[in-house]
Design a protein around this motif. Structure first.
Motif, PDB file in Angstrom:
ATOM      1  N   UNK A 139      28.488 -73.030  36.287  1.00 17.36           N
ATOM      2  CA  UNK A 139      29.299 -72.751  35.074  1.00 17.36           C
ATOM      3  C   UNK A 139      31.142 -72.016  34.799  1.00 17.36           C
ATOM      4  N   UNK A 140      31.569 -71.899  35.774  1.00 21.50           N
ATOM      5  CA  UNK A 140      33.211 -72.212  35.571  1.00 21.50           C
ATOM      6  C   UNK A 140      33.466 -73.311  35.148  1.00 21.50           C
ATOM      7  N   UNK A 142      32.195 -74.813  32.554  1.00 14.02           N
ATOM      8  CA  UNK A 142      31.095 -74.948  31.514  1.00 14.02           C
ATOM      9  C   UNK A 142      31.998 -74.172  30.847  1.00 14.02           C
ATOM     10  N   UNK A 143      33.165 -72.715  31.213  1.00 18.06           N
ATOM     11  CA  UNK A 143      34.246 -71.991  30.086  1.00 18.06           C
ATOM     12  C   UNK A 143      35.598 -74.163  29.871  1.00 18.06           C
ATOM     13  N   UNK A 146      33.074 -75.874  26.865  1.00 14.23           N
ATOM     14  CA  UNK A 146      32.488 -75.717  26.050  1.00 14.23           C
ATOM     15  C   UNK A 146      34.326 -75.988  24.934  1.00 14.23           C
TER      16      UNK A 146
ATOM     17  N   UNK B  19      31.821 -68.018  25.960  1.00 18.04           N
ATOM     18  CA  UNK B  19      33.009 -67.685  26.272  1.00 18.04           C
ATOM     19  C   UNK B  19      33.576 -66.552  26.826  1.00 18.04           C
ATOM     20  N   UNK B  22      32.870 -66.151  30.415  1.00 18.93           N
ATOM     21  CA  UNK B  22      32.962 -67.022  31.421  1.00 18.93           C
ATOM     22  C   UNK B  22      34.750 -66.145  31.337  1.00 18.93           C
TER      23      UNK B  22
END
Lengths: 270, 287
Positions: A139-140, A142-143, A146, B19, B22
């Motif tokens: 999850x971390x 992915x920032x 992306x 985004x 996060x």
């Protein structure tokens, strides 16, 4: 040939030496026993040993870290692709005030100091009971994946000739079909380079992994960095072997990334 | 609504939402923690207002870290840009296309290496007794050369590794930029017997100024990530001479005191500083 050209070439050759020699030296040291490394006059000729590499590969912690690194990197890269590519396409093909703001927002995420993200995330994952887990790391990361995917894929989609998309539309393709069947395949060569970049970025990441993992989810850079603390003395041979192992995956992508840089820049002038 | 109208929404909204969650949840959390007195050891914490921030202003190590980070930014950005422009132009002027491509491949290697690997490769090369870089000095003078534990040289030694990773990479970009320029003005100038430096000073520089400024800005942003090199090579030492902001925040939060809240307040200040400064510069440069 002019003298200045010869000097210039000699200088560039020296620069190539400065790039390659330290890495070559590290690789060489990975095959040396400590007694051959810890000498005041560097040794080029020595009895090669495979003990360092065997030691590194036989460690459970290394194998676990390798698995962690692969799973975490690949999964977050896939999430980056799934969420980043469509967004990048929309930004590239529907330019307006909003998409411009979005593009800047994505870029500004890179302005954030990793510490500023990692400290609170540590507390958040601890509270959720997910600290030191694949889920938390993916999850971390992915920032990062992306945002980097969007940032690199926007120019790739902009390079797709609009005429091709128009032609497809005339043939009765809807907007989604144009994206999936036309834009995506045409831009694919450049996109693969962008994806490789996001993989290298995550594979190499250190600070966040250092703060967010302590045991079972440790990634390879963390475990490699800990090799310097085995026992009392620094086991340089083992450490060098670990460094080489850690560096292989990004270097395997060298050709791909060089091609990516070519296509990013060559099309600018057209 | 047809698909052309819905596509931007279906493609952008989920991604931007993810985004934002996060990015903003941790940031909000960081601000929240920074007003508490939370530590790693005790689970209990209470709100203490701006105390952490007030403490920061009288913390000499924090001021030192600010200064070290500032020096780090200046050293790494200028050295990288000088090396990149110098090497890029040199490759453009002296190499044939085939050798250029080979050179680009070689020059891309350092930046692809994990920072951890680069840091170890060079910390062993800089080793005072056994390092390959310090070997000539040892052979000539018979004395060890200790670059990483000397307060005058440590920051430069670490910055050198950063230059090694980024300078060559940016040289490749500068070369690609030069190659992407229209060749006619350069040829015309060459026919008029313009000297090489004149061509670059009066023709290529004005055309490449904007991309080079953006490049310097990208480097400045990437230079904020100094932690990996510093952590592996010096841990902020000797003393606190290479302790950058992220290194100090890390050691306050994790190594020495476990003062999560205090480290958070530092992270918040870093975040505000960098976001404000870079947003301002970026918007100005780009318009």
């Amino acid at each position: 040939m002019k003298a200045s050209h010869i000097i210039g070439k000699a200088f560039l050759a020296l620069m190539a030496f400065i790039v390659l020699f330290p890495i070559f030296w590290t690789a060489l040291n990975a095959f040396k026993v400590n007694a051959d490394i810890l000498v005041t006059t560097p040794k080029f000729v020595f009895e090669p040993t495979f003990d360092n590499i065997a030691y590194v590969l036989s460690r459970n912690s290394v194998m676990a870290a390798l698995t962690n690194s692969l799973v975490i990197s690949l999964t977050s890269v896939v999430i980056g692709i799934a969420l980043g590519l469509p967004a990048a396409y929309a930004v590239a093909r529907y330019p307006n005030r909003w998409t411009e703001e979005i593009q800047f927002f994505v870029l500004s995420l890179r302005f954030l100091p990793p510490v500023a993200v990692a400290i609170p995330l540590m507390v958040i994952w601890l509270n959720l009971g997910l600290y030191d887990s694949w889920t938390a790391m993916i999850a971390t990361y992915s920032l990062l994946t992306i945002s980097i995917t969007i940032w690199l894929a926007v120019p790739a989609f902009q390079q797709v000739p609009k005429a091709i998309e128009e032609a497809a539309r005339v043939d009765g393709y809807g907007a989604y079909a144009v994206f999936l069947k036309i834009a995506l395949p045409v831009a694919m060569k450049t996109l693969i380079g962008a994806i490789a970049f996001s993989f290298v970025l995550i594979w190499n990441e250190f600070l966040i992994a250092l703060m967010l993992t302590t045991g079972k989810a440790k990634t390879l850079p963390i475990v490699a960095s800990e090799m310097s603390q085995v026992g009392m003395d620094v086991p340089w041979g083992i450490l060098n072997a670990a460094v080489i192992l850690l560096s292989i995956p990004p270097l395997l992508l060298l050709g791909l990334l060089s091609g990516f840089m070519n296509s990013m820049f060559s099309n600018k002038s057209r | 609504m047809n698909s052309r109208q819905t596509l931007p929404y279906t493609f952008l909204v989920p991604t931007i939402l993810v985004l934002m969650v996060l990015a903003f949840v941790p940031l909000g959390y960081a601000i929240n923690i920074s007003f508490q007195d939370r530590t790693l050891i005790s689970p209990n914490s209470s709100y203490i207002g701006f105390e952490n921030y007030i403490d920061l202003f009288s913390d000499r190590r924090f001021k030192n870290a600010l200064w070290v980070s500032f020096k780090w930014e200046i050293i790494t950005v200028t050295s990288t840009m000088i090396a990149a422009v110098g090497l890029g132009v040199l490759m453009f002027e002296t190499l044939k296309p085939r050798t250029r491509n080979l050179m680009c491949l070689v020059f891309l290697i350092p930046v692809l290496l994990p920072r951890v690997s680069a840091a170890f490769v060079w910390s062993f090369a800089f080793h005072p007794l056994y390092g390959i870089v310090t070997y000539p000095y040892r052979a000539i003078t018979g004395k060890p050369l200790d670059l990483l534990t000397n307060p005058d040289t440590a920051l430069f030694a670490v910055a050198f590794v950063d230059l090694w990773q980024w300078g060559f990479f940016f040289a490749v970009i500068v070369l690609k930029l030069l190659e992407s320029l229209p060749p006619q003005p350069l040829e015309a100038a060459r026919l008029d017997y313009a000297k090489t430096w004149q061509i670059h000073a009066f023709i290529t520089w004005p055309m490449l100024k904007a991309p080079l400024v953006s490049l310097a800005l990208v480097k400045a942003i990437e230079s904020l990530r100094s932690f990996d090199l510093v952590y592996i090579m010096t841990r902020g030492g000797p003393g606190i001479t290479t302790e950058t902001l992220d290194m100090y925040a890390f050691s306050q939060g994790f190594i020495e005191a476990g003062k999560i809240s205090y480290a958070s307040s530092m992270a918040v200040i870093m975040m505000v500083l960098t976001v404000v400064i870079f947003t301002f510069i970026w918007k100005r440069v780009r318009t």
